[in-house]
Design a protein around this motif. Sequence first.
Motif: not given
Length: 492
Positions: A420-425
């Motif tokens: 879930t963090m990949i896009p925000s990262y």
Amino acid sequence: MRAERSPNVGPGAVDTPRCRLAVLLTAVMLGLVGVAMLSPATASAQEQTYVIATDTTFAPFEFQDAQGNFVGIDMDLIRAIAEDQGFNVDIKPLGFDAALQAVQANQVDGVIAGMSITDERKQVFDFSEPYFESGVQMAVLEDNEDVKSYEDLRGKRVSVKNGTQGSDFANSIKDQYGFEVVSFADSSTMFDEVKTGNSAAVFEDYPVLLYGIAQGNGFKTVTPKEDPTGYGFAVNKGQNPELLSKFNEGLNNLRESGKYDEIVNSYLGEEASTADTSYLGLIKSTFPILMEGLRMTVILTVVSIAIALVLGVIVGLMRVSRAIWLRAIGTTFVDIFRGTPLLVQAFFIYFGVPSALGFQMSALTAGIITLSLNAGAYMTEIVRGGILSVDKGQMEASRSLGIGYLPTMRKVILPQAIRTMIPSYINQFVITLKDTSILSVIGIAELTQTGRIIIAGNFQSFKMWLIIGIIYFVVIMALTKLSDRLEKRLVK
């Protein structure tokens, strides 16, 4: 079912992130090694090497040529004096405001930047003998027939550059003639303000105006030279008297030998030449410099975001910790670096901290620290949000099997949160890449600052910003596509 699947899914899901984390940590180490190599502390330790700060966009006194070298009257003069007096100079192009702050913070030994000698500045700096006599003139667009004197400025705006004699003079007469003054950080932006029609005129030192007109910037002067003043080389008050003495002695020698006149005439005389300003000509002549600026942008971004990821994971875990004091530390970190502007952070870390603690720090080191801490605060919230998005039952099921809190976080919670963090990262990666432009205030020549420096010499703002915009677009689009493919592979 959750308790049974978590141990099986966890190791498989953690392999790829672990590998990528190892790569990122390796990048951090390599980046830090590079920082150390580029740091002044490891630079040539030859005797009598002075660090000299200068402006970046003040042609013909300091600007960058097609090969990426800083040239101009000031640059040629300080190098000729150094050669005459037997010392070396390490030029630091910081921008005028930052250059003055660097001298006051003892980050550099002296400054030469077309700096007018005034009584106010004498309270803070020790000056050399004047090496150039300048004066302020007003200029308007060459097709402007409405503004021919100060009286014609009533009700209009004029643009000036921060901290210059032109700014002081314009502000001293604005009430008398009823015009408004708007200030900018560099000369090229000041001229662009008039080209857009938002201001009617500029007030600038006459040699800068003459050089710009010779390069075809589309302006003309309409007033005589006002408020003549001398430019001086400066050091911090009470510091480096031997450097000041060498400058004065070298300057006298250059004048006697005729070298001084040769330097000045090469930029203000008939020898000054124009270059090809077509799109193709600009790309051809500036491509190596732009690529160097892009390289610096990428280095800053990759190293900073890698460090920020590590910070984000550590502080993010603190933010969701069961210990109140750990949560308090994490919250304070986030509040400080998300609650203050990046520009203020850059100035504080580069000028404030070394000045207060009495040590020197390279601009690159300060830039990486600033970006890392700022991006780390946002990464902390990304990590915290990713962890909280995992069903609480995952933690409960793992703990019921006798697995400790930290192993559960590492093997069960984080692998799921990473998806879930990949896009925000990736989004933060792009933001950090663009934030590198702010570091130009401390003298780092990343892509945006490189553009400003080029424009200061050729005055082709529209064409150059279009070229730079295309470079940013290509890099960010490539990064976005790469992140999409990476996200799809991790989700499978």
